[in-house]
Design a protein around this motif. Structure first.
Motif, short mmCIF file in Angstrom:
data_model
loop_
_atom_site.label_atom_id
_atom_site.label_comp_id
_atom_site.label_asym_id
_atom_site.label_seq_id
_atom_site.Cartn_x
_atom_site.Cartn_y
_atom_site.Cartn_z
N MET A 181 -2.32 3.12 15.61
CA MET A 181 -2.02 4.38 15.61
C MET A 181 -2.52 5.20 16.75
SD MET A 181 -2.31 7.18 12.60
CE MET A 181 -4.19 7.19 12.66
N TYR A 182 -1.59 5.89 17.43
CA TYR A 182 -2.03 6.75 18.43
C TYR A 182 -1.52 8.24 18.43
CZ TYR A 182 -1.83 9.09 23.29
OH TYR A 182 -2.10 10.04 24.12
N ALA B 285 -6.43 4.28 5.70
CA ALA B 285 -5.86 2.95 5.89
C ALA B 285 -5.77 2.12 4.52
CB ALA B 285 -6.82 1.86 6.97
N ILE B 286 -4.35 1.60 4.60
CA ILE B 286 -4.25 0.83 3.15
C ILE B 286 -3.43 -0.63 3.42
CG2 ILE B 286 -4.10 3.16 2.02
CD1 ILE B 286 -1.12 2.95 2.70
N CYS B 287 -3.66 -1.38 2.66
CA CYS B 287 -2.81 -2.57 2.84
C CYS B 287 -1.50 -2.50 1.84
CB CYS B 287 -3.73 -3.77 2.14
SG CYS B 287 -5.04 -3.86 3.14
N GLY B 288 -0.15 -2.60 2.58
CA GLY B 288 0.78 -2.61 1.78
C GLY B 288 1.30 -4.27 1.83
N PRO B 289 2.30 -4.40 0.84
CA PRO B 289 2.92 -5.84 0.87
C PRO B 289 3.03 -6.58 2.08
CG PRO B 289 4.47 -4.35 -0.18
CD PRO B 289 3.10 -3.48 0.27
N ASP B 290 3.45 -5.35 3.19
CA ASP B 290 4.04 -6.20 4.41
C ASP B 290 2.68 -5.92 5.39
OD1 ASP B 290 6.48 -6.30 3.75
OD2 ASP B 290 7.01 -4.51 3.97
N GLY B 291 1.44 -5.71 5.35
CA GLY B 291 0.51 -5.63 5.99
C GLY B 291 -0.26 -4.33 5.99
N PRO B 292 -1.08 -4.11 6.95
CA PRO B 292 -1.90 -2.99 6.92
C PRO B 292 -1.02 -1.57 7.45
CG PRO B 292 -2.37 -4.28 8.92
CD PRO B 292 -1.68 -5.12 7.95
N ASP B 293 -1.30 -0.53 6.90
CA ASP B 293 -0.68 0.80 7.42
C ASP B 293 -1.62 1.91 7.42
OD1 ASP B 293 1.21 2.59 8.19
OD2 ASP B 293 2.43 2.44 6.39
N VAL B 294 -1.51 2.95 8.17
CA VAL B 294 -2.73 3.89 8.76
C VAL B 294 -1.86 4.99 8.97
CG1 VAL B 294 -2.73 2.90 10.91
CG2 VAL B 294 -4.87 4.18 10.12
N GLY B 295 -2.57 6.23 8.71
CA GLY B 295 -2.16 7.41 8.99
C GLY B 295 -3.03 8.46 9.08
N TYR B 296 -2.66 9.60 9.90
CA TYR B 296 -3.91 10.76 9.73
C TYR B 296 -3.58 11.61 8.68
CZ TYR B 296 -5.54 10.05 14.31
OH TYR B 296 -6.05 9.58 15.53
N LYS B 297 -4.85 12.00 7.79
CA LYS B 297 -4.33 12.66 6.63
C LYS B 297 -5.21 14.18 6.67
CE LYS B 297 -1.80 9.85 4.51
NZ LYS B 297 -0.27 10.02 4.38
N GLY B 298 -4.49 15.03 7.35
CA GLY B 298 -5.25 16.35 7.73
C GLY B 298 -5.78 17.10 6.45
N SER B 299 -5.25 16.79 5.19
CA SER B 299 -5.94 17.50 4.13
C SER B 299 -7.02 16.91 3.49
CB SER B 299 -4.75 17.53 3.20
OG SER B 299 -4.48 16.41 2.75
#
Lengths: 108, 108
Positions: free
Chosen positions: B71-72, A25-39
């Motif tokens: 996220m889902y 999870a990170i904070c971008g200029p437009d708010g939080p973003d999140v992703g799976y990072k399988g590596s």
């Protein structure tokens, strides 16, 4: 006292096989973003690493705010970890090459 | 055009049973934070909901910055969703009661 991350290597470094992908999870200029990072892996005792495959919004956001939260969960292992830190971008050089090599090993 | 979230109800509303917990990411004053929120559901066509069980740092952070990313992911269903919005806190009243009732139903 810094935590020795290698105690988590067993779990995170086979997360792909166990479908227990780490979440970043990170904070971008437009708010939080999140992703799976399988590596995501324990790179050494003080660092996690992941290979930024998409080079999209997450990378753009990290350029403006390097703070990250990383989460790992695996019910069978009884592990629910949340780690907080700052991302370093390695877009060339030996660290980049090592992360790429490890990520390819994981994915094949 | 707003997305009708109810098309995702089938997946998210049994996420606990399928161990496909939704992830909620927020931006706190100290950077990003992230957690699994097992009670996340499609509340109505325009809203997701979750029951804030711990009333800890995530709640404190939402008071200072209401932006959220949800996220889902479920490989079997072939669904990887990321949704962005703003949280409304319902600490009393009918919406709170309804979210609590739905969450308890999910957890029993």
């Amino acid at each position: 006292m810094p935590i020795d991350l290698t105690e988590f290597s067993d779990a995170t470094n086979i997360a792909l096989e166990e479908s227990s992908y780490c979440v970043v999870a990170i904070c971008g200029p437009d708010g939080p973003d999140v992703g799976y990072k399988g590596s995501t892996q324990v790179f050494d005792r003080d660092h996690l690493s992941y290979w930024e495959r998409t080079r999209g919004q997450h990378l753009a956001n990290l350029r403006s705010d390097s703070r990250v939260a990383v989460m790992y969960f695996n019910r069978e292992r009884g592990k629910y970890l949340r780690m907080y830190g700052r991302a370093e971008l390695h877009e060339e050089g030996p660290v980049r090459d090592e992360i790429m090599a490890r990520s390819q090993r994981e994915l094949t």
